[in-house]
Design a protein around this motif. Structure first.
Motif, short mmCIF file in Angstrom:
data_model
loop_
_atom_site.label_atom_id
_atom_site.label_comp_id
_atom_site.label_asym_id
_atom_site.label_seq_id
_atom_site.Cartn_x
_atom_site.Cartn_y
_atom_site.Cartn_z
N VAL A 137 70.34 30.83 -0.23
CA VAL A 137 71.76 30.50 -0.44
C VAL A 137 72.58 31.77 -0.30
CG1 VAL A 137 73.45 29.57 -2.08
CG2 VAL A 137 71.11 28.66 -2.06
N ARG A 138 73.55 31.78 0.64
CA ARG A 138 74.43 32.94 0.81
C ARG A 138 75.50 32.91 -0.27
NH1 ARG A 138 75.19 37.33 2.81
NH2 ARG A 138 73.80 37.04 4.56
N VAL A 139 75.47 33.93 -1.11
CA VAL A 139 76.45 34.06 -2.19
C VAL A 139 77.35 35.24 -1.84
CG1 VAL A 139 76.77 34.46 -4.66
CG2 VAL A 139 74.79 33.17 -3.86
N ASP B 74 85.00 32.50 -4.71
CA ASP B 74 83.58 32.13 -4.71
C ASP B 74 82.93 32.49 -6.05
OD1 ASP B 74 83.88 31.22 -2.13
OD2 ASP B 74 83.13 33.06 -1.22
N LEU C 5 81.29 29.80 -8.62
CA LEU C 5 79.90 29.90 -9.06
C LEU C 5 79.82 30.04 -10.58
CD1 LEU C 5 76.94 29.94 -8.30
CD2 LEU C 5 77.15 32.39 -7.87
N TYR D 256 76.62 22.87 -3.90
CA TYR D 256 77.22 24.19 -3.80
C TYR D 256 77.30 24.55 -2.33
CZ TYR D 256 77.93 29.22 -4.13
OH TYR D 256 78.43 30.49 -3.99
N ARG D 257 78.52 24.79 -1.85
CA ARG D 257 78.71 25.22 -0.46
C ARG D 257 78.69 26.74 -0.43
NH1 ARG D 257 81.62 22.96 4.63
NH2 ARG D 257 80.59 21.16 3.75
N ASP D 258 77.75 27.30 0.31
CA ASP D 258 77.56 28.74 0.29
C ASP D 258 78.48 29.47 1.27
OD1 ASP D 258 76.39 28.64 2.84
OD2 ASP D 258 74.36 29.06 2.12
N HIS E 235 74.20 23.03 -0.51
CA HIS E 235 72.92 23.06 -1.21
C HIS E 235 73.03 22.17 -2.44
CE1 HIS E 235 71.60 26.60 1.11
NE2 HIS E 235 72.89 26.93 1.05
N LEU F 31 70.87 30.80 -9.79
CA LEU F 31 71.65 31.37 -8.70
C LEU F 31 72.73 32.29 -9.25
CD1 LEU F 31 72.22 31.42 -5.61
CD2 LEU F 31 73.79 29.50 -6.01
N SER G 255 72.88 36.35 -8.84
CA SER G 255 74.08 36.90 -8.21
C SER G 255 74.71 37.96 -9.12
CB SER G 255 75.08 35.77 -7.94
OG SER G 255 76.28 36.30 -7.43
#
Length: 135
Positions: free
Chosen positions: A44-46, A52, A56, A78-80, A86, A96, A100
């Protein structure tokens, strides 16, 4: 004959202090760049953009409430940072967020370590000075 004006003389110490201040500002800018760029955690790209981060954090809070209520299976989408959705369970969402936050904390710690170096490295943006993304 020329007479130097003591008010405008720049000492070696003053030059060194200016260079250090400039390098420390570069460290801060590099830390911020890395925070904004984010990292990939469990696929998952955070990213570290304010919206953002806020999203999160709020999803992690909701996950904590669900877990406290005994719900560990309801999925939250969750849209990364790559615009990939996801479906995460409350424990996954909380993990997550925790990873992060740990990554951002590691970036801050690295920036403090770099600033404490004497002398400072020539390239304070070099990857080897900064934490590796927790893939």
């Amino acid at each position: 004959m020329w007479t130097p004006d003591p008010a405008i003389i720049v000492t070696a110490e003053a030059k060194a202090e200016r260079a250090r201040t400039s390098a420390e500002a570069t460290v801060n800018a590099e830390r911020q760049r890395r925070i904004l760029a984010g990292t990939v955690i469990d696929g998952v790209r955070v990213t570290g953009r304010d919206e953002d981060t806020r999203n999160l954090t709020n999803l992690a809070l909701a996950a904590q409430l669900r877990i406290a209520g005994g719900d560990t299976v309801t999925h939250t989408v969750y849209r990364d940072g790559d615009n990939v959705d996801h479906a995460l369970t409350p424990p996954q969402m909380l993990a997550l967020w925790q990873q992060s936050a740990a990554y951002v904390s590691a970036l801050y710690a690295a920036s403090w370590e770099i600033k404490a170096m004497d002398p400072l490295p020539d390239d304070v943006t070099a990857d080897e000075l900064w934490p590796v993304c927790p893939a």
